[in-house]
Write an enzyme that holds these catalytic residues in place. Sequence first.
Site, short mmCIF file in Angstrom:
data_model
loop_
_atom_site.label_atom_id
_atom_site.label_comp_id
_atom_site.label_asym_id
_atom_site.label_seq_id
_atom_site.Cartn_x
_atom_site.Cartn_y
_atom_site.Cartn_z
CE LYS A 49 6.24 0.78 -4.55
NZ LYS A 49 5.97 1.80 -3.50
CB SER A 70 3.95 3.59 -0.40
OG SER A 70 2.91 4.20 -1.08
CB SER A 79 2.09 2.64 -3.81
OG SER A 79 3.42 2.92 -3.38
#
Length: 513
Positions: free
Chosen positions: A81, A180, A156
């Site tokens: 990420k 997330s 997210s």
Amino acid sequence: MIEMYSESTAAALAAAVRNRIVSATELAMAALARIAEGEPKVHAFNQVTPEMAIETAERIDAAIAAGEKVGPLAGVPVAFKDNMNLIGTRTTCSSKILENYESVYNATAVARMLDAGVVPLGKLNMDEFAFGSSGESSHTGPARNPWDLTRIPGGSSAGSAAAVAAGFTPLTLGSDTGGSIRQPGAMTGTVALKPTYGRVSRYGLVAFASSLDQIGPISRTVEDSALALSVIAGKDPMDATSHDAEVEDFVAAARDADVSGMRIGVVRDAFEAEGLQPEVREAFEDAVKRFEAIGAKVDEVSLPMSQNAIAAYYVIAPAEASSNLARFDGIRYGHRVSDAEDVIDLYLRSRAEGFGPESKRRIMLGTYALSAGYYDAYYAQAQRARTLIAREFGEAFERFDVLLTPTSPQVAWRFGEKSDPLTMYLSDVFTIPVNLAGNAAINVPVGFSKHGGDKLPIGLQIIGDYFAEAKLFRAAAALELEMALDLKSPIAEAADSDDTPPDAQGMLGYFTS
Ligand code: GLN
């Protein structure tokens, strides 16, 4: 092996590389070819690192050829990420304010993955600073769901989940502050773990809410999740909140896949959750029955305090975020306007230009909640609610080994469908209480919805006590085995049906153009 790349597990790929059935370089090429083909549709990445991938893979191949001992993930292509630092990449958090920020050190979780031999493919798209549940707040444009490109992949950690579901990589790292990792896992039919707070070091993870953030893996199988956790878990002197709890043999727990006699609590309140879709409810009930059928002792439990979780979270998380984001001011870090009149003008305009609307909303909410006169009414009150929520979980874990809820009340929705922030916030109703309490939880795919004719994954959340990840893996693996779902998304399917051999020059050309 390469034909099967899009459905291979990290464990299988690592074994194939170790046993010289395939080279790390061949795997890196296969991964890059899949990305070159699918990425224009999916947009899972903010940055692809083909040179780094090939160099790393060649180094691993050389080590294996020389008979050196390699790590448990040697040769496995993975991605991170874009809020985790990896030297040689930008760490942008999908924000304009950090679009040119070059990582100057490795996050501990990233370093541990590299030590284990992974081949880094790049940095993954996300909601800006991890604020969101859909990926839509990304400054680079949203990642798309490989099951249906007109829908969100969740957020997210949008790109982390989409990349696995698209067959680009078997394993990614995401971060989870209020859901997330798990929620995009549910939206994309992937296994997604939020470890216990403190299980994984947060050093080098760009902080959103420091008392809630945890890094964890997204993968296709429970065993890969266990393998990844065993690599990244453990005390780190660089993060004082990391814990020295024993890092057990998680892979053995996943392989054990036995729930006989396990006490499983079904969170009854989940059935009353706002917006719970009938198909999600059915899949949840079916999973509960399956647990019973394979020998678990299932009973109901109620967690009424958790009803306050979203309200408490949207005070605590923005409060911490507003403080953490203060460092992005155009001087110490980040986008800076070039024609400022004075320092105040520079701060104001750099931040105004650099942050997107959701980030600004969070900063304002958080600053307000912490301001004199409101602190007790909001922040202190939210902390009290948090204590009660954690206590309630603690009591439940006196009676149960694990607890069950759906991961998300809904399957993946269409882009733009939740335009009002409050509706977006409500979608984390099952995941947020777990972050507030600090417990561990995992998403396991448990079926599909036929929503509007589209086949969309549904996820179950298994929640565990502090540092009880081994139990989570045991339960999750048992369910995975019992369900035996075909989790290949249409994008992964398309990639595997294309039998053109990967062409190195063409691929590098694609990534550099
Ligand atoms: N969707 C939640 C939020 O917007 C959680 C995000 C996260 O876990 N990073 O805050």
